[in-house]
Motif scaffolding. Structure first.
Motif: not given
Length: 636
Positions: A470-496
């Protein structure tokens, strides 16, 4: 899963379809072999039968070789009638039946199959096939009682292959004494087949006329009650069947089924199975209309599966104590607890209340212990309907385990396979432990078993590996989703700061400042930035969580819910900002804007579509109604 459940439940019936198909093939093969050896003289007859040539067949059998009508013309001992049926020439078969004597129709091949057995194997032109069977049975009524070398009657063979109308006719013509347990397994085999094929009227008739069938062992050692006990609740009872299907189905009418339960005053004539004479004129007229417009038959009312169950237990009243004991009802109740079949348990205990107290397995575990051990929530919920539930909550098995110890045992693999992800699997195990903990008295929580282990010790020991997963599964999903969230934050910050259309060189304001689409762009872009940042922070928190057992119950799933929902929300708003920017800059070029907008949304929509079901599952598992229900009506 449905396949596994079915294989578990129908162990009682060996499948003869393959063997009989092989017999046909063997017969044809042996026929060809025989033509080149000791029965070469039947070559013209074989050719005529293969082509379905009625004139040539009559010429050969009536004029040229009168004694060949009942001759065994293949090395597998088939007659001309056998061969004609194998090739599906029904008109030719009818003519041969007219020519043959009553005794000749009963001739068997080397495999023990009569011509009537072979007719039940045909699958096309059901009405014509039944007509051929009627011709045979009217000439020799003994045909329906002859079994092959595998001890299959024509009616059981037909039903095994799914030919329900043929089975109805053959059942109406077969003397009932051949279904009695003293004459073999035909009755119990037919009873189980009728249940699987939704022929509940025949099943109820069998139970009504011979109650002993419900406790008679079949060919594989299971009786009808044990077969019902092995069925999970979702297969035993199917709900939400539309009324019109219930009303239009000619052989699933609720009133007929209820009337045929043992103890009912009104009985339905057995001839109705063959003629359907009990149907009302209105029902017949409606069914004819539906047949004309292409609706041949209303779907079987699967909800009526409960009536054979009720009838089976009603039949127990007609049995003596010795027959009840030999019927292994207690063992069936334990199987029902393991398989998650509360309806079976309730019906069984209603007919004999002591079953509730003295039904234990070899380890001294009752139905509620087994329900927790095998993670069957529907069975455990029954404890809330008992007036003395505290008595069962205080019991212990032979190993001094209390009910909470059962929640500490490792779950069955089939239970975990139905749950997505190790996080939710561990959460479900914690939910089970907490639910059982709320049932037992407070002092029982620290009880020691024979191995000097408390329930919590046992839970920790048996779930250590699942916790790591359960710990391994949660961390793996959190890691992959955090990459997507960081990418979106970078794009939207620059677009502002790089707004569409640019800024006024004198005043410094955006050129499209007063456009409604620009306002939409700024709002959606800002919303996307804030939600993606929130999502990123939540996923970082998940990566640094402690992952204790209790955290899997609420803390970790709640963080995952917030992280996933804000991330998906940020993606949706990012695409909205993208579409608004396109329409602002290329407003006069609609032929470019629309396809580009569509193509740009495809990957984002696809990603959301993949992640959204997981989000819904976590929400329902954490904050939904759950699998446990304490609002159970008083029983038995």
């Amino acid at each position: 899963m449905d396949n596994q459940q079915h294989s578990d439940c129908d162990k009682d019936i060996p499948n003869p379809s393959h063997s009989h198909a092989r017999k046909i093939s063997d017969g044809i093969t042996s026929s060809n072999q025989g033509l080149t050896s000791f029965i070469r003289e039947y070559r013209p007859l074989h050719e005529a039968l293969r082509k379905g040539d009625l004139a040539e067949t009559e010429k050969y059998l009536i004029k040229d070789h009168p004694g060949s009508l009942c001759a065994k013309i293949t090395s597998n001992h088939e007659t001309a009638l056998h061969i004609a049926i194998m090739f599906g020439h029904l008109d030719l078969a009818k003519r041969l039946v007219e020519l043959m004597s009553e005794e000749d129709l009963a001739l068997k091949s080397r495999n023990g199959t009569t011509a009537l057995h072979l007719v039940t194997l045909l699958i096309e032109n059901e009405d014509e096939i039944i007509d051929v069977a009627k011709c045979m049975v009217e000439k020799n009524k003994r045909l329906v009682t002859l079994s092959d070398t595998n001890d299959w009657l024509p009616v059981t063979l037909a039903l095994d292959l799914g030919h329900t109308e043929m089975a109805r006719y053959l059942y109406s013509q077969t003397p009932f004494e051949f279904f009695q347990p003293r004459l073999g397994k035909h009755g119990v085999v037919l009873l189980v087949q009728c249940y699987y094929t939704n022929l509940f009227d025949i099943a109820l008739d069998l139970i009504d006329r011979c109650p002993k069938l419900v406790v008679t062992d079949g060919r594989r050692g299971l009786n009808f009650l044990e077969m019902l006990a092995n069925m999970p609740s979702e297969l035993l009872l199917r709900k939400n069947v539309p009324f019109w299907k219930r009303w239009l189905n000619p052989r699933s009418q609720l009133q007929v089924l209820v009337e045929k339960i043992p103890g009912s005053a009104q009985k339905t004539k057995r001839d109705d199975f063959g003629t359907n004479a009990s149907s009302g004129l209105l029902h017949q007229s409606v069914r004819r209309i539906l047949h004309l417009i292409g609706i041949k038959k209303a779907k079987a009312v699967e909800n009526d599966k409960q009536f054979p169950l009720q009838a089976a237990f009603s039949a127990i009243y007609k049995l003596n104590e010795r027959e009840i004991t030999a019927g292994r009802i207690r063992e069936a109740i334990l199987k029902a607890a393991k398989r998650g079949n509360p309806e079976f348990i309730v019906e069984a205990i209603r007919i004999h209340y002591p079953f509730l107290w003295n039904t234990n397995d070899e380890n001294g575990r009752n139905i509620f212990f087994l329900a927790v051990e095998f993670r069957q929530a529907a069975v455990l919920n029954l404890i809330h309907g008992l007036a003395m539930k505290h008595v069962f909550a205080n019991m212990r098995d032979k190993g001094a385990n209390c009910l909470l110890h059962m929640a500490g045992l490792p779950p069955p693999s089939s239970h975990l396979n139905r749950i997505s992800g190790a996080l939710l699997q561990m959460q479900r195990e914690m939910q089970w432990f907490k639910e059982v903990e709320s049932i037992i008295p407070h002092m029982k929580k620290e009880y020691l078993n024979r191995e000097n282990k408390t329930p919590r010790d046992l839970f920790t020991e048996n779930h250590r590996e699942l916790l790591k997963q359960g710990e391994k599964w949660t961390k793996a999903n959190a890691g992959s989703c955090s990459v997507v969230a960081a990418l979106v934050a970078t794009i939207t910050f620059a677009a502002a700061f790089t707004v569409p259309g640019g800024n006024d060189q004198i005043k410094g304001y955006p050129i499209f400042l007063h456009k409604s689409l620009f306002v939409l762009f700024m709002i959606s872009n800002a919303t996307s930035l804030f939600s993606s940042t929130t999502s990123l922070l939540i996923f970082l928190a998940l990566l640094n969580s402690r992952y204790a057992e209790d955290d899997f119950l609420k803390s970790l799933p709640s963080k995952m819910i917030i992280g996933l929902s804000t991330m998906l929300f940020s993606l949706a708003n990012m695409m909205l900002a993208f579409c608004a920017a396109l329409f602002l800059t290329l407003k006069s070029q609609a032929w470019i804007v629309i396809p580009v907008t569509f193509l740009g949304c495809v990957p984002v929509i696809f990603y959301i579509w993949l992640q959204f079901p997981l989000l819904i599952e976590i929400i329902m598992s954490t904050y939904g109604p759950g699998i446990f229900n304490r609002n159970v009506k008083r029983w038995p």
